[in-house]
Design a protein around this motif. Structure first.
Motif, PDB file in Angstrom:
ATOM      1  N   SER A 195       2.399 -10.022   3.454  1.00 45.97           N
ATOM      2  CA  SER A 195       1.318 -10.803   2.850  1.00 45.97           C
ATOM      3  C   SER A 195       1.394 -12.271   3.272  1.00 45.97           C
TER       4      SER A 195
ATOM      5  N   SER B 127       9.362  -0.624   4.033  1.00 48.35           N
ATOM      6  CA  SER B 127      10.074  -0.987   2.798  1.00 48.35           C
ATOM      7  C   SER B 127      11.572  -0.684   2.844  1.00 48.35           C
TER       8      SER B 127
ATOM      9  N   SER C 224       0.814  -1.222   0.000  1.00 44.92           N
ATOM     10  CA  SER C 224       0.000   0.000   0.000  1.00 44.92           C
ATOM     11  C   SER C 224       0.846   1.270   0.000  1.00 44.92           C
ATOM     12  N   TYR C 225       2.027   1.177   0.642  1.00 44.70           N
ATOM     13  CA  TYR C 225       2.931   2.318   0.812  1.00 44.70           C
ATOM     14  C   TYR C 225       2.145   3.499   1.405  1.00 44.70           C
TER      15      TYR C 225
ATOM     16  N   LEU D 277      12.157   1.679  -0.352  1.00 45.74           N
ATOM     17  CA  LEU D 277      11.611   3.030  -0.369  1.00 45.74           C
ATOM     18  C   LEU D 277      11.903   3.824   0.906  1.00 45.74           C
TER      19      LEU D 277
ATOM     20  N   ASP E 284       0.474  -4.441   4.270  1.00 47.49           N
ATOM     21  CA  ASP E 284       1.819  -3.876   4.088  1.00 47.49           C
ATOM     22  C   ASP E 284       2.483  -3.760   5.460  1.00 47.49           C
TER      23      ASP E 284
HETATM   24  C1  LIG Z   1       5.738   0.065  -4.623  1.00 46.32           C
HETATM   25  S1  LIG Z   1       5.166   0.145  -2.982  1.00 46.32           S
HETATM   26  C2  LIG Z   1       3.422   0.038  -3.150  1.00 46.32           C
HETATM   27  C3  LIG Z   1       2.847   1.242  -3.791  1.00 46.32           C
HETATM   28  C4  LIG Z   1       1.362   1.427  -3.657  1.00 46.32           C
HETATM   29  N1  LIG Z   1       0.611   0.318  -4.208  1.00 46.32           N
HETATM   30  C5  LIG Z   1       0.963   2.730  -4.309  1.00 46.32           C
HETATM   31  O1  LIG Z   1       0.056   2.737  -5.153  1.00 46.32           O
HETATM   32  O2  LIG Z   1       1.568   3.753  -4.011  1.00 46.32           O
HETATM   33  C6  LIG Z   1       5.578  -1.428  -2.370  1.00 46.32           C
HETATM   34  C7  LIG Z   1       5.120  -1.672  -0.946  1.00 46.32           C
HETATM   35  O3  LIG Z   1       5.096  -3.082  -0.745  1.00 46.32           O
HETATM   36  C8  LIG Z   1       5.393  -3.329   0.593  1.00 46.32           C
HETATM   37  N2  LIG Z   1       5.787  -4.729   0.707  1.00 46.32           N
HETATM   38  C9  LIG Z   1       6.970  -5.317   0.412  1.00 46.32           C
HETATM   39  N3  LIG Z   1       6.905  -6.653   0.634  1.00 46.32           N
HETATM   40  C10 LIG Z   1       5.640  -6.913   1.040  1.00 46.32           C
HETATM   41  C11 LIG Z   1       4.944  -8.079   1.421  1.00 46.32           C
HETATM   42  N4  LIG Z   1       5.505  -9.284   1.393  1.00 46.32           N
HETATM   43  N5  LIG Z   1       3.650  -7.970   1.802  1.00 46.32           N
HETATM   44  C12 LIG Z   1       3.026  -6.764   1.803  1.00 46.32           C
HETATM   45  N6  LIG Z   1       3.642  -5.627   1.464  1.00 46.32           N
HETATM   46  C13 LIG Z   1       4.920  -5.684   1.082  1.00 46.32           C
HETATM   47  C14 LIG Z   1       6.457  -2.318   0.938  1.00 46.32           C
HETATM   48  O4  LIG Z   1       6.508  -2.091   2.337  1.00 46.32           O
HETATM   49  C15 LIG Z   1       6.000  -1.097   0.137  1.00 46.32           C
HETATM   50  O5  LIG Z   1       5.263  -0.211   0.932  1.00 46.32           O
END
Ligand SMILES: C[S@@+](CC[C@H](N)C(=O)[O-])C[C@H]1O[C@@H](n2cnc3c(N)ncnc32)[C@H](O)[C@@H]1O
Length: 282
Positions: A133, A95, A66-67, A98, A91
């Motif tokens: 997840s 990250s 979700s970031y 990020l 989430d």
């Molecule tokens: C690219 S960002 C998401 C951007 C968001 N969907 C948006 O529209 O702005 C990736 C996110 O995935 C999360 N993340 C990484 N591995 C994950 C996991 N196994 N389960 C859930 N979230 C995860 C990170 O913490 C990060 O916040």
């Protein structure tokens, strides 16, 4: 914007019902979404809004990654408007790419995320899970109408997300994955190797860097030829992506050229609807 029952209209090219006010609802949701930092492009966000409205009515939207809430707001705004199920937003908000490139766990996006969904007026329609997840999927039992994967982009990460949540996707539901046409190994490989080559899926495509496919376990085989055509082009990207490494020079040029040959146009609502219509056969 009030929550009203949509007036449905039949498109010229598809019997799938597109709510008459869908464009306005998505445009309004985009105005709120655009204020939130993130990497989702306008066309990608609007495509998610479309999916949130037209995917089968029963079930939740599951968002992995979700970031700061950019995609969350689009999905929740549209789903809430049409009285559809919540967005389950998973989430850990820590990250390493990020927020914490030094490997620490110092910074979190959680407070920003909560504030952004509140300011957009969708907090009541979002179910946040401060977790990976893989911590949620083992106990997951609810039907899913839209599975939006934008979390761990490694091959193992995306595979775990598909394996963990796909068993709960309802027929005609949709899987959408971000960054499938960027330099990440997971989304493109899982899309080509496990979705485009699987008869559980029917129509499939790209909208910018979002790869999507409709879950059609009963008649997905009929779409085999269409999926194979897309897989042939998309598979060419697989040897060019470098997990965790920046592309440079000749390899970067080859990646861009190969990517440009994959159809990924932002089509109209009618065109998307024609593809996702349950009665469509190739
Ligand atoms: C690219 S960002 C998401 C951007 C968001 N969907 C948006 O529209 O702005 C990736 C996110 O995935 C999360 N993340 C990484 N591995 C994950 C996991 N196994 N389960 C859930 N979230 C995860 C990170 O913490 C990060 O916040």
């Amino acid at each position: 914007m009030s929550v009203t029952a949509p007036v449905a209209k039949r498109s010229a090219t598809s019997p799938l019902f597109i709510p008459a006010d869908l464009s306005d609802v998505i445009d309004h949701a985009w105005q709120l979404t655009a204020q939130i930092p993130g990497y989702l492009l306008e066309n990608e966000a609007k495509f998610l809004g479309f999916l949130a409205a037209v995917a089968p009515r029963d079930g939740a939207i599951v968002e992995i990654g979700s970031y700061r809430g950019r995609s969350t707001v689009m999905l929740a705004k549209v789903a809430a408007h049409y009285g559809l199920g919540p967005v389950v937003a998973i989430d850990p908000h820590n990250s390493p790419i990020l927020l914490n490139p030094d490997g620490s766990n110092r910074f979190s996006s959680y407070d920003d995320f909560l504030q952004n969904i509140r300011l957009a007026g969708v907090a009541d329609h979002v179910e946040p899970h401060l977790a990976y997840s893989t911590e949620i999927s083992p106990a997951w039992r609810r039907p899913i109408r839209l599975l939006w994967i934008d979390g761990d982009h490694s091959l193992g990460g995306v595979k775990a997300d598909i394996d963990g949540f796909l068993p709960h996707l309802v027929p005609f539901g949709v899987v959408a994955m971000h960054d499938a046409l960027s330099n990440f190994a997971g989304p493109i490989r899982v899309f080509v190797e496990e979705m485009l080559r699987s008869d559980q899926f029917g129509p499939a495509g790209f909208v910018h860097s979002i790869a999507w496919a409709q879950f059609r376990p009963a008649d997905g085989a009929a779409f085999r030829g269409q999926r194979a055509k897309l897989a042939k082009r998309a598979a060419k990207l697989i040897p060019l992506v470098e997990e965790g490494k920046e592309l440079r020079g000749f390899k970067k040029m080859r990646f861009k050229l190969t990517r440009s040959r994959i159809p990924s146009f932002p089509l109209s609502h009618q065109a998307w609807a024609a593809q996702l219509d349950p009665t469509t056969t190739p």
